[in-house]
Enzyme design. Structure first.
Site, short mmCIF file in Angstrom:
data_model
loop_
_atom_site.label_atom_id
_atom_site.label_comp_id
_atom_site.label_asym_id
_atom_site.label_seq_id
_atom_site.Cartn_x
_atom_site.Cartn_y
_atom_site.Cartn_z
CG HIS A 143 -1.87 -14.75 7.49
ND1 HIS A 143 -0.91 -15.38 7.78
CD2 HIS A 143 -2.16 -15.60 6.36
CE1 HIS A 143 -0.20 -16.31 7.26
NE2 HIS A 143 -0.95 -16.41 6.20
NE ARG A 182 6.06 -11.45 2.78
CZ ARG A 182 5.10 -12.30 2.12
NH1 ARG A 182 4.34 -13.06 2.52
NH2 ARG A 182 5.42 -12.36 0.70
N PRO A 206 0.80 -1.05 -0.19
CG PRO A 206 0.03 -1.10 2.07
CD PRO A 206 0.56 -1.90 1.22
CD GLU A 207 3.73 2.44 -3.84
OE1 GLU A 207 3.82 3.63 -4.44
OE2 GLU A 207 4.00 1.37 -4.32
#
Length: 276
Positions: A92, A111, A2-3
């Site tokens: 997750h 992650r 995500p930017e």
DNA sequence: TTTCTTGTTTTCAG
DNA sequence: ACTGAAAACAAGAA
């Protein structure tokens, strides 16, 4: 990954889904996500009402009553989902916010790189990791004269300079490659070698590209999705990112992939001439 | 097992 | 004290 456009899309989704709700409990299943004491984090947020959701660069700002803000960075793969309390916990899922409505806001991160921390709302801009951020590219704080001056005083190559969030915030690996292709500037060009016209092109393309990407709901490469679990559409508008070996859409030359500042970097060797 | 992924923070040399 | 480059770090997928 995500930017700015992806974080903004997440922000808008969450704004519709959870603003106005009160937190009744928090389940931290993976404590390292929390910066500071997890116990204090739970305690501080207990019974707080979410007033608004803001964004600074790639940071989400959950503003609660009583001057409390939860600062959340998604890093590479962080996501927020809304679920009913009786729905099974997906893989997750690391933090679960129980809401008074019976719904849950769930933070999911394959992650586990994302981070959350608390701050006083009026002190958020003074946090060490937020205080050095440059201007928001989609606000009137972003000014060509300041941008040009900062670039010309910078000794770095243009790619790492745009990735570092001090000249302007919000760009990550994908949009930097795209903006440099649009501006026909080689990623290794030293900032101080840029002409005024190149700086102006960059400035314009940063604004246009990010605006278009926000409108498209962001870019989904691999796994990004917003709070409604919708994919973005901007991946179809990319010109160089992930296009190694494919013809440049401007001149037909094969797109090359090199490594700049340890990052995969895509560019057209014809349109984006190497610095001398 | 090795390699690949990226945003931010830390470390180190100058 | 500051800058920039590089490494570290987070952790899982292929």
């Amino acid at each position: 990954m995500p930017e700015l456009p992806e974080v903004e899309t997440v922000r808008r989704g969450l704004e519709k889904l959870v603003v106005g709700q009160r937190i009744t409990a928090i389940d931290i299943r993976y404590p390292k996500i929390i910066i500071g004491s997890p116990a204090e984090f739970c305690q501080a947020l207990h019974n707080k009402k979410l007033l608004s959701i803001g964004r600074r660069g790639k940071f989400l700002l959950f503003n609660f009553d009583q001057n409390l803000t939860m600062v959340s960075h998604l890093r590479m793969e962080g996501k927020y989902f809304i679920r009913r309390s009786d729905q099974p916990i997906e893989k997750h899922t690391h933090i679960i916010f129980q809401l008074a409505s019976g719904q849950q806001l769930r933070y999911n991160d394959v992650r586990k790189f994302g981070r959350m921390q608390l701050a006083k709302t009026d002190q958020v801009q003074n946090l060490p990791n937020l205080s050095k951020l440059g201007p928001e590219p989609l606000s009137t704080d972003f000014k060509l004269t300041d941008f040009t001056r900062k670039l010309l005083h910078c000794k770095k190559a243009i790619k790492p300079a745009l990735l570092d969030q001090t000249i302007v915030v919000g760009l990550g690996n994908i949009y930097v490659d795209e903006v440099l292709w649009l501006s026909q500037i080689h990623p290794l060009t030293s900032c101080y070698e840029l002409t005024a016209k190149q700086a102006a092109d960059l400035f314009q393309n940063i604004i246009q590209e990010l605006t278009a990407a926000v409108k498209a709901g962001g870019t989904t490469v691999r796994t990004y999705s917003d709070a409604f679990e919708h994919s973005g559409k901007f991946q179809f508008a990319l010109h160089v990112y992930g296009k190694e070996g494919q013809p440049c859409q401007r001149c037909g030359t094969k797109i090359q992939k090199i490594r700049v500042a340890q990052r995969g970097t895509h560019f057209c060797p014809q349109c984006q001439q190497a610095p001398v």
